[in-house]
Design an enzyme around this catalytic site. Sequence first.
Site, PDB file in Angstrom:
ATOM      1  N   THR A 134       0.837  -1.214   0.000  1.00 16.39           N
ATOM      2  CA  THR A 134       0.000   0.000   0.000  1.00 16.39           C
ATOM      3  C   THR A 134       0.869   1.260   0.000  1.00 16.39           C
ATOM      4  O   THR A 134       0.751   2.119  -0.874  1.00 16.39           O
ATOM      5  CB  THR A 134      -0.912  -0.016   1.251  1.00 16.39           C
ATOM      6  OG1 THR A 134      -1.628  -1.239   1.253  1.00 16.39           O
ATOM      7  CG2 THR A 134      -1.868   1.143   1.259  1.00 16.39           C
ATOM      8  N   LYS A 141       5.812   1.909  12.752  1.00 17.09           N
ATOM      9  CA  LYS A 141       5.659   2.291  14.169  1.00 17.09           C
ATOM     10  C   LYS A 141       6.023   1.153  15.107  1.00 17.09           C
ATOM     11  O   LYS A 141       6.521   1.383  16.207  1.00 17.09           O
ATOM     12  CB  LYS A 141       4.241   2.770  14.479  1.00 17.09           C
ATOM     13  CG  LYS A 141       3.176   1.672  14.483  1.00 17.09           C
ATOM     14  CD  LYS A 141       2.206   1.820  13.386  1.00 17.09           C
ATOM     15  CE  LYS A 141       1.449   0.574  13.088  1.00 17.09           C
ATOM     16  NZ  LYS A 141       0.671   0.673  11.866  1.00 17.09           N
ATOM     17  N   VAL A 147       3.262   7.538  12.744  1.00 16.11           N
ATOM     18  CA  VAL A 147       2.136   7.922  13.606  1.00 16.11           C
ATOM     19  C   VAL A 147       1.184   8.791  12.802  1.00 16.11           C
ATOM     20  O   VAL A 147       1.591   9.789  12.208  1.00 16.11           O
ATOM     21  CB  VAL A 147       2.610   8.712  14.851  1.00 16.11           C
ATOM     22  CG1 VAL A 147       1.427   9.086  15.728  1.00 16.11           C
ATOM     23  CG2 VAL A 147       3.633   7.920  15.644  1.00 16.11           C
ATOM     24  N   GLY A 179      -0.360   8.502   9.970  1.00 17.09           N
ATOM     25  CA  GLY A 179      -0.203   8.533   8.509  1.00 17.09           C
ATOM     26  C   GLY A 179       0.097   9.878   7.869  1.00 17.09           C
ATOM     27  O   GLY A 179       1.250  10.301   7.823  1.00 17.09           O
ATOM     28  N   ILE A 227      -0.803  12.932   8.781  1.00 24.40           N
ATOM     29  CA  ILE A 227      -0.733  14.139   9.629  1.00 24.40           C
ATOM     30  C   ILE A 227       0.727  14.349  10.039  1.00 24.40           C
ATOM     31  O   ILE A 227       1.326  13.458  10.637  1.00 24.40           O
ATOM     32  CB  ILE A 227      -1.591  13.995  10.917  1.00 24.40           C
ATOM     33  CG1 ILE A 227      -3.018  13.571  10.576  1.00 24.40           C
ATOM     34  CG2 ILE A 227      -1.566  15.282  11.719  1.00 24.40           C
ATOM     35  CD1 ILE A 227      -3.887  13.287  11.807  1.00 24.40           C
ATOM     36  N   LYS A 268       2.091   4.021  19.073  1.00 19.76           N
ATOM     37  CA  LYS A 268       2.150   5.384  18.557  1.00 19.76           C
ATOM     38  C   LYS A 268       2.273   6.392  19.705  1.00 19.76           C
ATOM     39  O   LYS A 268       2.997   7.384  19.589  1.00 19.76           O
ATOM     40  CB  LYS A 268       0.912   5.664  17.711  1.00 19.76           C
ATOM     41  CG  LYS A 268       0.923   4.849  16.414  1.00 19.76           C
ATOM     42  CD  LYS A 268      -0.423   4.835  15.741  1.00 19.76           C
ATOM     43  CE  LYS A 268      -0.402   4.065  14.440  1.00 19.76           C
ATOM     44  NZ  LYS A 268      -1.756   3.797  13.934  1.00 19.76           N
TER      45      LYS A 268
END
Length: 428
Positions: free
Chosen positions: A13, A105, A132, A134, A136, A205
């Site tokens: 992905t 992570k 952590v 994705g 952001i 995370k």
Amino acid sequence: MKPIRVGLLGLGTVGTGVVRIVEGHQSDLQSQVGSEVIIEKVLVKNVDKSRSISVPHHKMTDNAWDIIRDPDINIIVEVMGGIETTKEYLLEALERGKHVVTANKDLMALHGPEILAKAKEHQCDVFYEASVAGGIPIIRTLSEGFSSDRILKIMGIVNGTTNFILTKMSQEGASYADVLKEAQELGYAEADPTSDVEGLDAARKMAILGTLGFRANVALEDVSVRGISSVSKEDILYAKRLGYEVKLLGIAERQDEHISLSVQPTMIRKSHPIASVNGVFNAVYVHGEAVGETMFYGAGAGEMPTATSVVADLVAVIKNLKLGVNGQQAIVTYKEKKLKTDEQIEYKNFILLHVQDKAGVLARITQVFAEFEVSLASVLQQPNPDNPEAEIIIITHDASKASMDKVLKHFEQLDVIRKIKSVYRVEG
Ligand SMILES: NC(=O)c1ccc[n+]([C@@H]2O[C@H](COP(=O)([O-])OP(=O)(O)OC[C@H]3O[C@@H](n4cnc5c(N)ncnc54)[C@H](OP(=O)(O)O)[C@@H]3O)[C@@H](O)[C@H]2O)c1
């Protein structure tokens, strides 16, 4: 400047998104870093698998050492996942002077200090923004944006799967089991959802965010964890009636020099901005001593959002290469870790009790709270039409975890209490 040659470990992905962005945004990247960025080789398990993007066959390998030991490769982008073998690859890459970008992570929460120490020893960068939340950019925000501040509290919805489940339960009145099944069918939850629903993914995370926020090496064992598998639709209904939503919150707090970290389903007041973060979205609320309250919101996973963070790290490494400043991590964990004791950890609690429906019960219960110095904010007693027993809902003021544990232990022995139905931390 010579082209930058990247070794990509993983073409799933996230790896696919990385290739799309590096190829699709090549001219922007070149303008920013002053050199061509080339994906030189790609590691996969199965080189013959059909893929949604085309990568020339000669660039694909199933042997990681082809990449780690290639002297022409400057930077390793690790998006394959896994822990022990992956660590071995990255440590050797660093020993060979290659910089590392990772989205992993699990690896960073468990072996972050060892990997960062190796990077420092060899003057290499290790960046892990995508590990952590994705898409952001919370890691750079904590380490650079808030470098001048002292962080008091971080609250995060950092697991999309559990937020999807709790949102559906809240909006549709559905049961945990039904929504979990739907999440699995939609591909939001794995066939074995344990790591997500039992809070382990969020705890990893939070260990990373706590380390950055408090500038101290927080380990996974420092994060107390409770997942969402015991959350019932009735609990959510009660929460809503009282003006709360139930969210799986990672909470990291600091008071004086002492810190605490936890992950648990939490009743959060609906007026708090994090209460309205729904579905698979993530958010991190940060309260700094000087800046006050801030919040960061966005996609916590997915091909393109996650790859955006990975490629941003790649850009950061290349900019450092140009400046000749690799290996000087923006953040250092210069503080001694001092964890709060259970006597020092304080928060409000929601308690739902099933009790005998007779006079004097409430007095017996409130007496126990008084004995352990827990003061109450509200008490609600109501008969349950479906139940010969009565229900008592109690919300406490801030109480120490140690006192609350004693109260609950006492309740287990109290004859007027039939069942401690549920207990939640309350925020906001
Ligand atoms: N997916 C997300 O939204 C997301 C968000 C944030 C962070 N992350 C992190 O990013 C990493 C990658 O996640 P993903 O979802 O992209 O995983 P994925 O779709 O399962 O892809 C993993 C890729 O790595 C390859 N691979 C795995 N183990 C390998 C091995 N031992 N040797 C060679 N190749 C191997 C696979 O090869 P084949 O293709 O041949 O099977 C595949 O291309 C994980 O650490 C994950 O926690 C993911």
